[in-house]
Design a protein around this motif. Structure first.
Motif, short mmCIF file in Angstrom:
data_model
loop_
_atom_site.label_atom_id
_atom_site.label_comp_id
_atom_site.label_asym_id
_atom_site.label_seq_id
_atom_site.Cartn_x
_atom_site.Cartn_y
_atom_site.Cartn_z
N LEU A 1 64.63 8.67 5.22
CA LEU A 1 64.57 7.82 6.40
C LEU A 1 64.27 8.65 7.63
O LEU A 1 63.49 8.24 8.52
N ALA A 2 64.90 9.83 7.70
CA ALA A 2 64.64 10.71 8.84
C ALA A 2 63.17 11.13 8.86
O ALA A 2 62.53 11.18 9.92
N LEU A 3 62.64 11.37 7.67
CA LEU A 3 61.22 11.72 7.60
C LEU A 3 60.36 10.54 8.05
O LEU A 3 59.36 10.72 8.77
N ASP A 4 60.72 9.34 7.62
CA ASP A 4 59.98 8.15 8.03
C ASP A 4 60.04 7.97 9.55
O ASP A 4 59.02 7.63 10.21
N PHE A 5 61.27 8.19 10.07
CA PHE A 5 61.41 8.06 11.53
C PHE A 5 60.58 9.13 12.24
O PHE A 5 60.00 8.87 13.31
N ASN A 6 60.55 10.28 11.66
CA ASN A 6 59.73 11.34 12.27
C ASN A 6 58.25 10.95 12.26
O ASN A 6 57.51 11.14 13.23
N GLU A 7 57.83 10.39 11.09
CA GLU A 7 56.44 9.93 11.01
C GLU A 7 56.18 8.80 12.00
O GLU A 7 55.14 8.73 12.67
N LEU A 8 57.20 7.86 12.08
CA LEU A 8 57.06 6.76 13.02
C LEU A 8 57.00 7.28 14.45
O LEU A 8 56.20 6.80 15.28
N GLU B 1 53.52 -1.61 30.36
CA GLU B 1 54.58 -2.27 29.59
C GLU B 1 54.69 -1.64 28.19
O GLU B 1 55.79 -1.42 27.67
N ILE B 2 53.49 -1.38 27.60
CA ILE B 2 53.51 -0.74 26.26
C ILE B 2 54.17 0.62 26.34
O ILE B 2 54.98 1.00 25.47
N ARG B 3 53.82 1.38 27.38
CA ARG B 3 54.44 2.70 27.50
C ARG B 3 55.94 2.59 27.66
O ARG B 3 56.70 3.38 27.08
N ILE C 1 61.36 2.71 22.43
CA ILE C 1 61.38 2.91 20.97
C ILE C 1 61.55 4.38 20.64
O ILE C 1 62.32 4.76 19.75
N THR C 2 60.81 5.22 21.40
CA THR C 2 60.91 6.66 21.14
C THR C 2 62.33 7.16 21.37
O THR C 2 62.88 7.96 20.60
N LYS D 1 65.07 5.37 21.17
CA LYS D 1 65.94 4.86 20.09
C LYS D 1 65.71 5.64 18.78
O LYS D 1 66.65 5.95 18.04
N ILE D 2 64.38 5.90 18.52
CA ILE D 2 64.07 6.65 17.28
C ILE D 2 64.71 8.04 17.35
O ILE D 2 65.27 8.54 16.36
N SER D 3 64.60 8.66 18.53
CA SER D 3 65.20 9.99 18.68
C SER D 3 66.71 9.93 18.48
O SER D 3 67.32 10.78 17.81
N SER D 4 67.31 8.87 19.08
CA SER D 4 68.76 8.72 18.92
C SER D 4 69.14 8.50 17.46
O SER D 4 70.07 9.10 16.93
N ILE D 5 68.33 7.60 16.81
CA ILE D 5 68.62 7.32 15.40
C ILE D 5 68.40 8.57 14.56
O ILE D 5 69.19 8.90 13.66
N SER D 6 67.32 9.29 14.86
CA SER D 6 67.04 10.52 14.10
C SER D 6 68.16 11.52 14.26
O SER D 6 68.62 12.15 13.28
N SER D 7 68.64 11.69 15.50
CA SER D 7 69.76 12.62 15.73
C SER D 7 70.99 12.17 14.96
O SER D 7 71.69 12.97 14.32
N GLN D 8 71.26 10.85 15.03
CA GLN D 8 72.43 10.32 14.34
C GLN D 8 72.30 10.51 12.83
O GLN D 8 73.26 10.89 12.15
#
Length: 504
Positions: A174-181, A243-245, A251-252, A254-261
């Motif tokens: 999952l961490a790898l997927d998040f990294n890819e994401l 808005e996209i940025r 998202i970035t 949250k992904i970073s937070s999730i990845s760290s977690q």
């Protein structure tokens, strides 16, 4: 060579029958008084010859009876004395046995008490050992249950490790997927930034185009509309890009937070897996120790069971001993009573034996009076002295110093044949063992010890010995024993030579 002074005499025929009869009566009266030492002289021409021969024959018979009675009395006395000695020994033995039996009876009584105490103790031990066996079985059941629990714990642990490994793998994936994401979002961010930059440029170009269109007046009216539309689209595009940025930034983040977690969770899972490995090692150690404990408990239970069986065997033996002790105690009491009766009977028998010995001693003393009546006259003493001369000369033969049965016996037989005044000769060596004799004995019968005889004790120390008169058991004649030492070539005493000298 000595001459027997007791050869039959032939009386002068001048003695008349009356005088001869008077002498016969006188001799018979002497015999009736107990003097059996002399026979009646035989007158070949007398009418009383047959009477005298019969009286002399009767005298020899009486001497034989006396001799046999004396010999029998001696044997009886010796036998009774041995019997008395044995009886004393038996009495002592019975008394000792009686005392021992009484002691045994007391000991058996104490032993019986001890056996009863032992029985009670054994019963207590059996009851206590039943508890030990029960406790041992419970311990074995507990150990078996613990083993099952440990085995289940190991299975659960292995399942947990498997799930933790799966979770760690999933988290890693999952961490790898998040990294890819995250990388994809970054690319989108980059594209969005490009779009925003393009929209900003387009907006400026469209703004500039509208200005130019206004300058162109009517010629640039259509271009102005297009420029305004492009500026509107560029403005909207720029707005949407922002808005996209913004969304991508969220998202970035949250992904970073999730990845760290997730990375933290992976570290925690890895630590849990490492700790689980330690727990697994401990569980395996506990399993192995539990297995050893269970084996030890089973072995202990086997020993306990064996001991329990031994204790039951001891209990059976103690019960047998108790039963035997009861029988032995009863038998011992009966034996003690019987021993008392035996002691009483033994005392009565000893009293009777002593009485018989006394009677035989008195009989022997009375019989001995016949021999004491023999008077050693000077003439007879000279006869005895001559016999000593003959015996000493015979003892000087060096063959006798060899103490050889085969060499000495023929010499003694020749000597007794040549000198009828001696009834027999005997040769005894230094330790008292007889080595040769003129009687018709087998060789093994010759070898008898005479160390206790008075004539041996005197002669072996160098003295000549002369006994009191006695009746010979072989000829029923009156004899005396004479003995002299036998010396070796170095004049050392090596034995004794004895002769029985005929007195009448």
């Amino acid at each position: 060579m000595t001459t027997n002074i007791f050869e039959t005499k032939v009386t002068d025929k001048s003695i008349d029958d009356k005088q001869r009869l008077s002498e016969i009566v006188k001799n018979v009266n002497r015999m009736t008084q107990g003097d059996l030492t002399k026979k009646i002289d035989i007158d070949e021409n007398s009418g009383f010859k047959d009477l005298c021969l019969s009286i002399n024959q009767f005298l020899l018979k009486i001497r034989g009876f006396i001799n046999e009675t004396t010999t029998t009395s001696d044997k009886v006395i010796v036998s009774y004395e041995e019997l008395l000695e044995n009886s004393e020994s038996v009495k002592t033995t019975i008394a000792t046995a009686n005392s021992a039996i009484n002691d045994i009876s007391l000991d058996m009584s104490e032993q019986m008490k001890g056996t009863v105490r032992s029985q009670n103790i054994i019963h207590e031990i059996v009851d206590e050992f039943k508890e030990v066996v029960h406790s041992g079985n419970q311990i074995e059941d507990s150990a078996s249950s613990m083993m099952n629990t440990v085995e289940q714990s190991i299975e659960m642990y292995e399942e947990l490790i498997s799930k933790l490994n799966e979770s760690a793998g999933s988290n890693k994936n999952l961490a790898l997927d998040f990294n890819e994401l995250n990388e994809s979002i970054k690319k989108i961010q980059s594209i969005s930034d490009g779009v925003y930059s393009i929209s900003r440029t387009t907006h400026l170009l469209s703004f500039n185009a509208s200005i130019e269109a206004e300058r162109a007046n009517s010629n640039g009216l259509g271009f102005s509309v297009i420029a305004n539309e492009m500026r509107r689209l560029a403005s909207e595009t720029s707005k949407q890009s922002e808005e996209i940025r913004t969304i991508i930034d969220n998202i970035t983040g949250k992904i970073s937070s999730i990845s760290s977690q997730m990375n933290l969770e992976v570290e925690v899972i890895n630590k849990n897996i490492e700790a689980s490995h330690l727990t697994g090692d401990n569980l395996r150690t506990i399993h192995d120790q539990s297995a050893e404990t269970l084996d030890s408990v089973k072995e202990i239970n086997k020993i306990i069971e064996h001991q329990n069986q031994e204790i039951l065997n001891i209990q059976n033996i103690i019960e047998e001993i108790a039963s035997s002790s009861q029988k032995t105690t009863a038998t011992t009491e009966e034996l003690a009573a019987s021993s008392d009766d035996q002691l009483v009977a033994q005392n009565l028998m000893m009293k009777s034996i002593k009485g018989l010995i006394g009677m035989n001693i008195n009989l022997k003393r009375q019989i001995a009076q016949f021999a004491k009546n023999y008077e050693i006259t000077p003439e007879i003493q000279k006869y005895i002295d001559n016999a000593f001369v003959t015996l000493r000369e015979l003892a000087q033969n060096k063959i006798f110093a060899t103490m050889s049965y085969r060499d000495c016996t023929p010499l003694l037989l020749e000597a007794v044949k040549n000198d009828p005044s001696f009834e027999l000769f005997g040769l005894i060596q230094k330790d008292g063992l007889r080595k040769a004799i003129t009687l018709d004995y087998k060789e093994q019968d010759v070898y008898v010890s005479f160390a206790h005889r008075p004539y041996f004790k005197e002669a072996i120390i160098g003295n000549d010995y002369q006994s009191e008169p006695y009746v010979s058991s072989d000829t029923n004649s009156y004899c005396i024993a004479v003995a002299v030492p036998v010396r070796s070539g170095s004049n050392q005493i090596v034995g004794v030579l004895i002769g029985d000298l005929v007195l009448g």
